[in-house]
Scaffold this active site. Structure first.
Site, PDB file in Angstrom:
ATOM      1  N   PRO A 243      97.088 132.991  73.058  1.00  0.00           N
ATOM      2  CA  PRO A 243      95.891 132.590  72.336  1.00  0.00           C
ATOM      3  C   PRO A 243      94.876 131.820  73.179  1.00  0.00           C
ATOM      4  CG  PRO A 243      97.787 131.292  71.643  1.00  0.00           C
ATOM      5  CD  PRO A 243      98.313 132.425  72.475  1.00  0.00           C
ATOM      6  N   ASN A 244      93.616 132.130  72.894  1.00  0.00           N
ATOM      7  CA  ASN A 244      92.448 131.468  73.493  1.00  0.00           C
ATOM      8  C   ASN A 244      92.224 131.828  74.957  1.00  0.00           C
ATOM      9  OD1 ASN A 244      91.633 129.954  71.134  1.00  0.00           O
ATOM     10  ND2 ASN A 244      93.505 128.787  71.432  1.00  0.00           N
TER      11      ASN A 244
ATOM     12  N   HIS B   4     104.418 125.904  74.044  1.00  0.00           N
ATOM     13  CA  HIS B   4     104.980 124.614  73.656  1.00  0.00           C
ATOM     14  C   HIS B   4     105.674 124.652  72.292  1.00  0.00           C
ATOM     15  CE1 HIS B   4     102.381 123.758  76.977  1.00  0.00           C
ATOM     16  NE2 HIS B   4     101.292 124.004  76.270  1.00  0.00           N
TER      17      HIS B   4
ATOM     18  N   ASP C   2     112.802 134.019  72.134  1.00  0.00           N
ATOM     19  CA  ASP C   2     113.849 134.963  71.712  1.00  0.00           C
ATOM     20  C   ASP C   2     113.499 136.386  72.139  1.00  0.00           C
ATOM     21  OD1 ASP C   2     115.396 132.978  70.624  1.00  0.00           O
ATOM     22  OD2 ASP C   2     114.820 133.361  68.544  1.00  0.00           O
TER      23      ASP C   2
ATOM     24  N   SER D 101      96.461 125.696  84.317  1.00  0.00           N
ATOM     25  CA  SER D 101      96.392 124.244  84.548  1.00  0.00           C
ATOM     26  C   SER D 101      97.785 123.691  84.831  1.00  0.00           C
ATOM     27  CB  SER D 101      95.819 123.554  83.296  1.00  0.00           C
ATOM     28  OG  SER D 101      96.700 123.702  82.191  1.00  0.00           O
TER      29      SER D 101
ATOM     30  N   ARG E  64     102.144 119.106  76.102  1.00  0.00           N
ATOM     31  CA  ARG E  64     102.090 120.296  76.980  1.00  0.00           C
ATOM     32  C   ARG E  64     103.202 120.271  78.038  1.00  0.00           C
ATOM     33  NH1 ARG E  64      97.016 122.594  75.617  1.00  0.00           N
ATOM     34  NH2 ARG E  64      95.574 120.958  75.016  1.00  0.00           N
TER      35      ARG E  64
HETATM   36  C1  DQA Z   1      97.720 127.010  79.362  1.00  0.00           C
HETATM   37  C2  DQA Z   1      98.187 125.590  79.053  1.00  0.00           C
HETATM   38  C3  DQA Z   1      98.442 125.412  77.563  1.00  0.00           C
HETATM   39  O1  DQA Z   1      98.844 124.090  77.291  1.00  0.00           O
HETATM   40  C4  DQA Z   1      97.194 125.714  76.772  1.00  0.00           C
HETATM   41  O2  DQA Z   1      97.452 125.626  75.395  1.00  0.00           O
HETATM   42  C5  DQA Z   1      96.588 127.032  77.125  1.00  0.00           C
HETATM   43  C6  DQA Z   1      96.522 127.408  78.523  1.00  0.00           C
HETATM   44  C7  DQA Z   1      97.321 127.173  80.843  1.00  0.00           C
HETATM   45  O3  DQA Z   1      97.197 128.315  81.274  1.00  0.00           O
HETATM   46  O4  DQA Z   1      97.105 126.184  81.538  1.00  0.00           O
HETATM   47  O5  DQA Z   1      96.093 127.753  76.267  1.00  0.00           O
HETATM   48  O6  DQA Z   1      98.794 127.911  79.110  1.00  0.00           O
END
Ligand code: DQA
Length: 151
Positions: free
Chosen positions: A10-11, A80, A87, A102, A111
């Protein structure tokens, strides 16, 4: 032809617009295009997939289980929280590499936990998009790494 699957959660479709100070300026389309170009050059089939939906990610992992030579996954925030993605990944015999743009350990405490790190073969964090390229090149080179659950 050897197939490597790259899954983003997501995102991550908002890369480029989303907190560029943390995630960089490259879009997911640009990163995926680069990954496919590496695959083409090395004669490896690269399949990329992104979804904001946990179930769709699980469906994709099930679909490719037994059919890929490696799987790279950045589950985004599901890293997280998702026992269901963990699974599903247990189905994968081929090396699974966890990637985060990150360094999650430099960020909020929630995280710091990952539901998949102990079952993955390896984890690359904090190097931005380079993490995906390194993971792909390593899998293409045929590095012999076992998943935690296959050891
Ligand atoms: C992430 C780190 C996650 O904590 C965050 O919710 C993301 C991106 C990363 O690529 O650094 O969506 O997976």
């Amino acid at each position: 032809m050897k197939k490597i699957v790259i899954i983003n959660g997501p995102n991550l479709n908002m890369l480029g617009k989303r907190e560029p100070n943390i995630y960089g300026n490259a879009t997911l389309e640009q990163i995926n295009a680069e990954l496919c170009a590496i695959g083409k050059e090395k004669k490896v089939s690269v399949e990329t997939f992104q979804s904001n939906h946990e179930g769709a990610i699980i469906d994709k992992i099930q679909e490719v289980s037994g059919k890929c030579a490696g799987l790279i996954i950045n589950p985004g925030a599901f890293t997280h929280t998702s026992i269901a993605i963990r699974d599903a990944l247990l189905l994968i015999e081929a090396p699974v590499i966890e990637v985060h743009l990150s360094n999650t350990y430099k960020r909020e405490a929630f995280r710091h936990k990952s539901t998949i790190s102990d079952i993955a073969a390896g984890k690359i964090i904090g190097f931005g998009a380079s993490g995906y390229f390194f993971a792909l090149k390593t899998l293409i080179a045929g590095i012999s790494v076992k998943n935690g659950h296959n050891e």
